[in-house]
Design an enzyme around this catalytic site. Structure first.
Site, PDB file in Angstrom:
ATOM      1  N   SER A 198      -8.079 -21.075  13.010  1.00 47.27           N
ATOM      2  CA  SER A 198      -7.843 -19.669  13.376  1.00 47.27           C
ATOM      3  C   SER A 198      -8.414 -18.798  12.277  1.00 47.27           C
ATOM      4  CB  SER A 198      -6.322 -19.439  13.472  1.00 47.27           C
ATOM      5  OG  SER A 198      -6.029 -18.068  13.595  1.00 47.27           O
ATOM      6  N   TYR A 241       2.289 -20.128  10.890  1.00 45.54           N
ATOM      7  CA  TYR A 241       0.972 -20.218  11.546  1.00 45.54           C
ATOM      8  C   TYR A 241      -0.149 -20.367  10.517  1.00 45.54           C
ATOM      9  CZ  TYR A 241      -2.475 -19.442  15.236  1.00 45.54           C
ATOM     10  OH  TYR A 241      -3.502 -19.582  16.141  1.00 45.54           O
ATOM     11  N   LYS A 268      -2.645 -23.477   9.975  1.00 44.50           N
ATOM     12  CA  LYS A 268      -4.067 -23.294  10.322  1.00 44.50           C
ATOM     13  C   LYS A 268      -4.965 -23.452   9.091  1.00 44.50           C
ATOM     14  CE  LYS A 268      -3.669 -22.843  14.760  1.00 44.50           C
ATOM     15  NZ  LYS A 268      -4.279 -23.819  15.686  1.00 44.50           N
TER      16      LYS A 268
HETATM   17  N1  LIG Z   1      -5.799 -16.968  21.506  1.00 44.90           N
HETATM   18  C1  LIG Z   1      -6.118 -16.641  20.272  1.00 44.90           C
HETATM   19  O1  LIG Z   1      -6.333 -15.471  19.956  1.00 44.90           O
HETATM   20  C2  LIG Z   1      -6.214 -17.706  19.217  1.00 44.90           C
HETATM   21  C3  LIG Z   1      -6.681 -17.346  17.952  1.00 44.90           C
HETATM   22  C4  LIG Z   1      -6.798 -18.313  16.982  1.00 44.90           C
HETATM   23  C5  LIG Z   1      -6.497 -19.622  17.258  1.00 44.90           C
HETATM   24  N2  LIG Z   1      -6.024 -19.969  18.483  1.00 44.90           N
HETATM   25  C6  LIG Z   1      -5.698 -21.371  18.717  1.00 44.90           C
HETATM   26  O2  LIG Z   1      -6.290 -21.802  19.926  1.00 44.90           O
HETATM   27  C7  LIG Z   1      -5.578 -22.932  20.413  1.00 44.90           C
HETATM   28  C8  LIG Z   1      -5.325 -22.748  21.905  1.00 44.90           C
HETATM   29  O3  LIG Z   1      -4.408 -21.684  22.087  1.00 44.90           O
HETATM   30  P1  LIG Z   1      -4.549 -20.610  23.244  1.00 44.90           P
HETATM   31  O4  LIG Z   1      -4.849 -19.309  22.600  1.00 44.90           O
HETATM   32  O5  LIG Z   1      -5.424 -21.089  24.329  1.00 44.90           O
HETATM   33  O6  LIG Z   1      -3.010 -20.533  23.709  1.00 44.90           O
HETATM   34  P2  LIG Z   1      -2.293 -20.892  25.096  1.00 44.90           P
HETATM   35  O7  LIG Z   1      -0.851 -20.766  24.799  1.00 44.90           O
HETATM   36  O8  LIG Z   1      -2.881 -20.080  26.193  1.00 44.90           O
HETATM   37  O9  LIG Z   1      -2.685 -22.420  25.339  1.00 44.90           O
HETATM   38  C9  LIG Z   1      -2.158 -23.460  24.546  1.00 44.90           C
HETATM   39  C10 LIG Z   1      -1.848 -24.654  25.434  1.00 44.90           C
HETATM   40  O10 LIG Z   1      -1.333 -25.694  24.584  1.00 44.90           O
HETATM   41  C11 LIG Z   1      -0.216 -26.291  25.238  1.00 44.90           C
HETATM   42  N3  LIG Z   1       0.693 -26.870  24.244  1.00 44.90           N
HETATM   43  C12 LIG Z   1       1.538 -26.214  23.414  1.00 44.90           C
HETATM   44  N4  LIG Z   1       2.239 -27.098  22.693  1.00 44.90           N
HETATM   45  C13 LIG Z   1       1.797 -28.332  23.046  1.00 44.90           C
HETATM   46  C14 LIG Z   1       2.141 -29.639  22.638  1.00 44.90           C
HETATM   47  N5  LIG Z   1       3.102 -29.874  21.727  1.00 44.90           N
HETATM   48  N6  LIG Z   1       1.478 -30.681  23.200  1.00 44.90           N
HETATM   49  C15 LIG Z   1       0.527 -30.464  24.139  1.00 44.90           C
HETATM   50  N7  LIG Z   1       0.187 -29.258  24.590  1.00 44.90           N
HETATM   51  C16 LIG Z   1       0.822 -28.205  24.033  1.00 44.90           C
HETATM   52  C17 LIG Z   1       0.438 -25.150  25.998  1.00 44.90           C
HETATM   53  O11 LIG Z   1       1.257 -25.636  27.060  1.00 44.90           O
HETATM   54  C18 LIG Z   1      -0.769 -24.354  26.479  1.00 44.90           C
HETATM   55  O12 LIG Z   1      -1.179 -24.778  27.771  1.00 44.90           O
HETATM   56  C19 LIG Z   1      -4.318 -23.033  19.564  1.00 44.90           C
HETATM   57  O13 LIG Z   1      -4.485 -24.039  18.587  1.00 44.90           O
HETATM   58  C20 LIG Z   1      -4.234 -21.675  18.914  1.00 44.90           C
HETATM   59  O14 LIG Z   1      -3.516 -21.707  17.697  1.00 44.90           O
HETATM   60  C21 LIG Z   1      -5.884 -19.035  19.470  1.00 44.90           C
END
Ligand SMILES: NC(=O)c1ccc[n+]([C@@H]2O[C@H](COP(=O)([O-])OP(=O)(O)OC[C@H]3O[C@@H](n4cnc5c(N)ncnc54)[C@H](O)[C@@H]3O)[C@@H](O)[C@H]2O)c1
Length: 297
Positions: free
Chosen positions: A142, A155, A159
């Site tokens: 992230s 977080y 990260k």
């Molecule tokens: N969206 C953003 O702005 C952003 C920014 C930086 C990093 N990220 C990272 O991107 C990745 C994806 O997140 P996203 O934004 O798509 O969020 P999201 O919540 O839309 O999707 C995450 C998915 O992971 C699944 N999940 C959660 N815990 C789990 C577990 N223990 N085992 C298996 N599946 C699990 C959830 O059910 C969900 O479907 C994450 O690692 C998040 O930290 C997202």
């Protein structure tokens, strides 16, 4: 890794957001899919939407559980004979005050965000080495892997660890002479997804704690700002295109939201400050608070 036709791609957290977009992107490039998520319903929806595009194996699993990740790797190889792409994607975000956050919540975030990457590397990389064909491991850190905000104890800590672990993987593969596995770490700022709703997968024991975080004025303001930013952020499909470009070129880093001057100044200020032993946070915090004051409440 340039040609994904016939490759096998495994995506964790594929039921939503970035994971779903990465799965769709792999399929569009000719890969067979193994998708996983902790939520059965979201996984079933994703599988149904991807079913027309090619072969899809969907397997419910918790990335915090080493046994589930080993079973996922084993099922992928049983079904498709190999695995070429691993997207260690599943992760969670919930703001909290460092000294008020329960040990249960710390452990939840450490297990899901950080230990999941350890489990993924240990389960998949030996199989990829044994295969010897082109493979690639992608992790999702992230912007919070290189900067820290107030309220980001769980977080940012995890990260930062994902970034360091991915760099360690890259270095070890190089030092050990493993030439068939590329490595990419993605450091998004704000991407459209359901990341701002941690209640959907948080353990029962911390549901009240998760709900109460928004009553804290500083955390409530921060999350309101972030929700709006995520809702209007880069579409997940656009991020997936950037990731597949990086995989094709063999790039170690994808930094999609750090191209504007303000984000660059923040990241560089913190990075250079650490390297020089200078505290850049007073300046960074001032900029953040002025943004929060301008954010719609
Ligand atoms: N969206 C953003 O702005 C952003 C920014 C930086 C990093 N990220 C990272 O991107 C990745 C994806 O997140 P996203 O934004 O798509 O969020 P999201 O919540 O839309 O999707 C995450 C998915 O992971 C699944 N999940 C959660 N815990 C789990 C577990 N223990 N085992 C298996 N599946 C699990 C959830 O059910 C969900 O479907 C994450 O690692 C998040 O930290 C997202």
């Amino acid at each position: 890794m340039q040609d994904l036709k016939g490759a096998v791609a495994v995506v964790t957290g594929a039921g939503s957001g970035i994971g779903y977009a990465l799965a769709r992107g792999a399929q569009a490039r000719g890969a067979k899919l193994v998708i996983s998520d902790i939520r059965e319903d979201a996984l079933a929806d994703a599988k149904a939407k991807l079913a027309d595009g090619g072969e899809v194996l969907a397997m419910r699993g918790d990335v915090a559980d080493a046994g589930d990740i080993e079973a996922l790797a084993s099922a992928a190889v049983d079904r498709f004979g190999k695995v070429n792409l691993l997207f260690n994607n599943a992760g969670v975000f919930a703001s909290g005050v460092a000294w008020k956050t329960s040990l249960e919540e710390y452990e939840w975030v450490i297990n899901v965000n950080q230990k999941s990457v350890i489990h993924g590397i240990r389960a998949f990389v030996p199989r990829m080495i044994a295969q010897g064909d082109p493979c690639h491991v992608t992790t999702i850190s992230s912007g919070a892997g290189i900067t820290v905000n107030p309220g980001f104890a769980t977080y940012s800590m995890t990260k930062h660890a994902v970034l360091a672990l991915t760099e360690a993987l890259y270095l070890d593969l190089t030092a050990q002479g493993v030439g068939n596995i590329g490595v990419t770490v993605v450091m998004p700022g704000v991407i459209q997804s359901k990341i701002m709703f941690p209640e959907k997968t948080g353990p029962d024991a911390i549901q009240d704690e998760l709900k109460s975080r928004l009553a804290n004025p500083a955390l409530g303001a921060l999350e309101a700002f972030m929700r709006q930013a995520v809702d209007t952020g880069l579409p997940a499909d656009a991020l997936a295109d950037l990731v597949y470009g990086a995989i094709a070129r063999g790039d170690l880093y994808v930094l999609p939201n750090f191209t504007d001057d303000a984000s660059q100044a923040t990241a560089q200020g913190i990075g250079l400050g650490r390297a020089r032993g200078e505290n850049a946070y007073p300046r960074v915090m001032q900029a953040l608070f002025s943004q929060l004051q301008q954010a719609p409440q």
